[in-house]
Design a protein around this motif. Structure first.
Motif, PDB file in Angstrom:
ATOM      1  N   GLU A  55       1.462  49.091 -17.980  1.00 28.98           N
ATOM      2  CA  GLU A  55       2.045  48.329 -18.619  1.00 28.98           C
ATOM      3  C   GLU A  55       1.590  48.000 -19.975  1.00 28.98           C
ATOM      4  N   ASP A  56       0.263  48.438 -20.270  1.00 26.78           N
ATOM      5  CA  ASP A  56      -0.506  48.480 -21.437  1.00 26.78           C
ATOM      6  C   ASP A  56       0.200  49.242 -22.545  1.00 26.78           C
ATOM      7  N   GLU A  57       1.090  50.274 -22.251  1.00 25.44           N
ATOM      8  CA  GLU A  57       1.962  51.247 -22.971  1.00 25.44           C
ATOM      9  C   GLU A  57       3.196  50.438 -23.399  1.00 25.44           C
ATOM     10  N   ASN A  58       3.837  49.832 -22.305  1.00 22.66           N
ATOM     11  CA  ASN A  58       5.017  49.321 -22.600  1.00 22.66           C
ATOM     12  C   ASN A  58       4.575  47.989 -23.718  1.00 22.66           C
ATOM     13  N   ARG A  59       3.419  47.103 -23.476  1.00 18.50           N
ATOM     14  CA  ARG A  59       3.101  46.020 -24.406  1.00 18.50           C
ATOM     15  C   ARG A  59       3.028  46.750 -25.906  1.00 18.50           C
ATOM     16  N   GLN A  60       2.230  47.910 -25.836  1.00 20.78           N
ATOM     17  CA  GLN A  60       2.019  48.494 -27.225  1.00 20.78           C
ATOM     18  C   GLN A  60       3.150  49.025 -27.625  1.00 20.78           C
ATOM     19  N   GLN A  61       4.489  49.399 -26.985  1.00 23.21           N
ATOM     20  CA  GLN A  61       5.568  49.726 -27.496  1.00 23.21           C
ATOM     21  C   GLN A  61       6.470  48.664 -28.095  1.00 23.21           C
ATOM     22  N   SER A  62       6.388  47.604 -27.156  1.00 23.42           N
ATOM     23  CA  SER A  62       7.028  46.352 -27.664  1.00 23.42           C
ATOM     24  C   SER A  62       6.405  45.787 -28.711  1.00 23.42           C
ATOM     25  N   LEU A  97      -0.882  49.816 -38.053  1.00 28.80           N
ATOM     26  CA  LEU A  97      -0.886  48.418 -37.854  1.00 28.80           C
ATOM     27  C   LEU A  97      -1.630  47.955 -36.501  1.00 28.80           C
ATOM     28  N   GLU A  98      -0.815  48.556 -35.625  1.00 33.50           N
ATOM     29  CA  GLU A  98      -1.116  48.101 -33.978  1.00 33.50           C
ATOM     30  C   GLU A  98      -2.478  49.044 -33.712  1.00 33.50           C
ATOM     31  N   ARG A  99      -2.872  50.162 -34.263  1.00 30.00           N
ATOM     32  CA  ARG A  99      -4.101  50.573 -34.284  1.00 30.00           C
ATOM     33  C   ARG A  99      -5.308  49.570 -34.842  1.00 30.00           C
ATOM     34  N   GLY A 124      -9.808  53.866 -40.238  1.00 27.81           N
ATOM     35  CA  GLY A 124     -11.348  53.751 -39.755  1.00 27.81           C
ATOM     36  C   GLY A 124     -12.070  54.585 -40.918  1.00 27.81           C
ATOM     37  N   GLU A 125     -11.155  55.278 -41.764  1.00 22.32           N
ATOM     38  CA  GLU A 125     -11.664  55.814 -43.090  1.00 22.32           C
ATOM     39  C   GLU A 125     -11.725  55.019 -44.425  1.00 22.32           C
TER      40      GLU A 125
END
Length: 158
Positions: A55-62, A97-99, A124-125
């Motif tokens: 579900e985390d992947e679905n949350r990330q996608q949404s 931005l999500e990252r 990160g850079e």
């Protein structure tokens, strides 16, 4: 210099010894309590983590979709971001931005968002090639405003 090297070695040795002691404690607890030892180390052993796997992947996608929709909106921050990143796809910006939001420290998140706004700099850079201090301050202000908006979106929808 020699003193510093010895203290560094001592610190690494202390860290190693702590890790060994922790591992021995886990092993002792497993021997003593069996499978019930998992309750000592995991908060949600009996929870629904197996049923909610993925579900985390679905949350990330949404979330990426929500950020993309925000970036398409008439919000002043979204308009400034689009103006700053003219040639980049909104979905690509949303993924970056999500990252940034996954970074642990707030300062890292702000500079991660600033780097996204600079464009072509990976999360990160650092970006050492900005032209003047005024632009840098404007970018940091925009990054903070954008981070606030993203936090609102995250809190409201997830």
């Amino acid at each position: 210099m020699v003193q510093e090297k010895q203290s560094d070695r001592q610190q690494r040795l202390d860290n190693f010894l702590q890790a060994v002691e922790a591992a021995q404690k886990v092993q002792d607890d497993i021997m003593k309590y069996g499978l019930e030892a998992a309750h000592l180390y995991c908060d949600d052993v009996d929870g629904d983590w197996l049923e909610t796997w993925g579900e985390d992947e679905n949350r990330q996608q949404s979330f990426v979709e929500l950020v993309t929709n925000f970036l398409q909106s008439d919000d002043l921050v979204a308009v400034r971001v689009r103006k700053q990143l003219k040639d980049k796809s909104l979905q690509g910006i949303a993924v970056e931005l999500e990252r940034c939001l996954r970074l642990s420290k707030e300062e890292e998140r702000i500079f991660g968002v600033k780097n996204v706004l600079v464009g072509s700099v990976a999360v990160g850079e650092s970006n050492c090639g900005t032209s003047d201090e005024f632009d840098e301050i404007e970018l940091l202000d925009l990054a903070e405003e954008l981070l606030d908006k993203l936090s609102e979106i995250f809190d409201q929808n997830i």
